[in-house]
Write a protein that holds these residues in place. Structure first.
Motif, mmCIF file in Angstrom:
data_model
loop_
_atom_site.group_PDB
_atom_site.id
_atom_site.type_symbol
_atom_site.label_atom_id
_atom_site.label_comp_id
_atom_site.label_asym_id
_atom_site.label_seq_id
_atom_site.Cartn_x
_atom_site.Cartn_y
_atom_site.Cartn_z
ATOM 1 N N MET A 106 0.828 -1.216 0.000
ATOM 2 C CA MET A 106 0.000 0.000 0.000
ATOM 3 C C MET A 106 0.857 1.259 0.000
ATOM 4 O O MET A 106 1.921 1.285 0.613
ATOM 5 C CB MET A 106 -0.832 0.056 1.277
ATOM 6 N N PRO A 107 0.352 2.304 -0.617
ATOM 7 C CA PRO A 107 1.005 3.604 -0.437
ATOM 8 C C PRO A 107 0.891 4.034 1.021
ATOM 9 O O PRO A 107 0.003 3.590 1.753
ATOM 10 C CB PRO A 107 0.199 4.532 -1.349
ATOM 11 N N ARG A 108 1.828 4.864 1.444
ATOM 12 C CA ARG A 108 1.765 5.518 2.761
ATOM 13 C C ARG A 108 2.286 6.932 2.570
ATOM 14 O O ARG A 108 1.969 7.529 1.549
ATOM 15 C CB ARG A 108 2.527 4.694 3.815
ATOM 16 N N GLY A 109 3.047 7.496 3.472
ATOM 17 C CA GLY A 109 3.610 8.813 3.239
ATOM 18 C C GLY A 109 4.456 8.837 1.974
ATOM 19 O O GLY A 109 5.159 7.865 1.680
ATOM 20 N N LEU A 157 -0.837 6.047 7.076
ATOM 21 C CA LEU A 157 -0.445 4.637 7.062
ATOM 22 C C LEU A 157 -1.654 3.721 7.217
ATOM 23 O O LEU A 157 -1.922 2.892 6.363
ATOM 24 C CB LEU A 157 0.571 4.356 8.180
ATOM 25 N N HIS A 158 -2.382 3.865 8.330
ATOM 26 C CA HIS A 158 -3.536 3.004 8.587
ATOM 27 C C HIS A 158 -4.761 3.544 7.861
ATOM 28 O O HIS A 158 -4.835 4.733 7.551
ATOM 29 C CB HIS A 158 -3.788 2.895 10.091
ATOM 30 N N LEU A 159 -5.714 2.656 7.616
ATOM 31 C CA LEU A 159 -6.886 3.021 6.824
ATOM 32 C C LEU A 159 -8.081 3.337 7.712
ATOM 33 O O LEU A 159 -8.279 2.708 8.754
ATOM 34 C CB LEU A 159 -7.259 1.874 5.878
ATOM 35 N N ASN A 160 -8.892 4.301 7.278
ATOM 36 C CA ASN A 160 -10.186 4.550 7.903
ATOM 37 C C ASN A 160 -11.250 3.743 7.148
ATOM 38 O O ASN A 160 -10.927 2.957 6.243
ATOM 39 C CB ASN A 160 -10.485 6.057 7.934
ATOM 40 N N ALA A 161 -12.507 3.943 7.514
ATOM 41 C CA ALA A 161 -13.583 3.158 6.894
ATOM 42 C C ALA A 161 -13.630 3.362 5.385
ATOM 43 O O ALA A 161 -13.838 2.404 4.621
ATOM 44 C CB ALA A 161 -14.924 3.525 7.534
ATOM 45 N N ASP A 162 -13.429 4.600 4.931
ATOM 46 C CA ASP A 162 -13.437 4.865 3.479
ATOM 47 C C ASP A 162 -12.265 4.150 2.796
ATOM 48 O O ASP A 162 -12.403 3.651 1.671
ATOM 49 C CB ASP A 162 -13.360 6.366 3.208
ATOM 50 N N GLY A 163 -11.122 4.114 3.464
ATOM 51 C CA GLY A 163 -9.970 3.409 2.920
ATOM 52 C C GLY A 163 -10.229 1.929 2.757
ATOM 53 O O GLY A 163 -9.889 1.327 1.732
ATOM 54 N N TYR A 164 -10.848 1.325 3.770
ATOM 55 C CA TYR A 164 -11.170 -0.103 3.667
ATOM 56 C C TYR A 164 -12.194 -0.370 2.565
ATOM 57 O O TYR A 164 -12.093 -1.370 1.843
ATOM 58 C CB TYR A 164 -11.664 -0.652 5.010
ATOM 59 N N ARG A 165 -13.162 0.531 2.421
ATOM 60 C CA ARG A 165 -14.144 0.338 1.338
ATOM 61 C C ARG A 165 -13.471 0.433 -0.027
ATOM 62 O O ARG A 165 -13.783 -0.333 -0.945
ATOM 63 C CB ARG A 165 -15.277 1.359 1.470
ATOM 64 N N ALA A 166 -12.533 1.365 -0.172
ATOM 65 C CA ALA A 166 -11.815 1.495 -1.445
ATOM 66 C C ALA A 166 -10.986 0.244 -1.729
ATOM 67 O O ALA A 166 -10.956 -0.249 -2.864
ATOM 68 C CB ALA A 166 -10.918 2.735 -1.413
ATOM 69 N N TRP A 167 -10.306 -0.272 -0.701
ATOM 70 C CA TRP A 167 -9.512 -1.495 -0.861
ATOM 71 C C TRP A 167 -10.412 -2.670 -1.231
ATOM 72 O O TRP A 167 -10.141 -3.392 -2.194
ATOM 73 C CB TRP A 167 -8.777 -1.765 0.450
ATOM 74 N N ALA A 168 -11.492 -2.855 -0.487
ATOM 75 C CA ALA A 168 -12.403 -3.965 -0.765
ATOM 76 C C ALA A 168 -13.000 -3.855 -2.162
ATOM 77 O O ALA A 168 -13.242 -4.871 -2.824
ATOM 78 C CB ALA A 168 -13.516 -4.021 0.287
#
Length: 197
Positions: A106-109, A157-168
């Motif tokens: 995953m991308p991070r900083g 670095l860590h994902l919020n709910a929107d990040g998890y939805r995008a990943w899924a």
């Protein structure tokens, strides 16, 4: 169509670090039977150390995402790539019928972007050699400069709910594509040369 290819167990095993561990995958991937082997803080070395726990579940499908914590420990790109290749070779050898999906780190900083792009380039090239699928998460998750999209994270670095939805949203169709393929490889059976059984 295609049911004849499927292993008896349809379980999906997710292997990774806190990014994987933090997902509510039953909700994010409806219809999947998910076993989450994400472990907060895990590096590629840690995944190698606990790989037999994964192998013993004999899942239908394994999706791997690992490597970002190695960067925090200042591990080299070569170290990370070599370890992930070891994980993939071991999974393929021990689980010849299991479909394997390699997910890009995953991308991070954005300060990590060049290293991560380098890792992902190697993994993209290596995945076919072990008959594994490849999922590039960067188009959905990264900004132009390689920064993790701020809409998906509070700490880069860590994902919020929107990040998890995008990943899924990327992972679900990748799993479907992988399931439509024939088994990744077959166990080799030697011809019966001696007549003894």
């Amino acid at each position: 169509m295609g049911d004849e290819w499927r292993p008896e167990r349809e379980e999906l095993v997710l292997v990774g670090d806190s990014l994987t561990q933090g997902g509510d995958w039953e909700a994010l991937l409806p219809g999947e039977t998910v076993r989450n082997f994400g472990m907060a803080g895990d590096t590629t070395d840690d995944v190698i150390a606990r790989l037999w726990d994964v192998i013993e579940t004999r899942p239908a499908l394994v999706a791997l995402l690992i490597g970002t914590n190695d960067l925090a420990w200042r591990r080299s790109v070569e170290h990370i790539v070599r370890n992930i290749e070891t994980v993939l070779v071991t999974l393929r050898k021990e689980l010849p019928e299991t479909r394997i999906l390699v997910q890009s780190v995953m991308p991070r900083g954005h300060e990590f972007a060049d290293q991560i792009r380098d890792i992902n380039r190697h993994l993209w090239q290596f995945a076919p050699t072990v008959h594994a699928g490849w999922l590039d998460l960067w188009p959905a998750m990264a900004l132009e400069d390689g920064e993790l999209n701020p809409a998906f994270t509070e700490d880069r670095l860590h994902l919020n709910a929107d990040g998890y939805r995008a990943w899924a949203g990327e992972l679900a169709p990748a799993l479907e594509r992988l399931r439509e393929l024939p088994p990744s490889s077959r166990a080799i059976t030697l011809p019966d040369l001696g007549g003894a059984s």
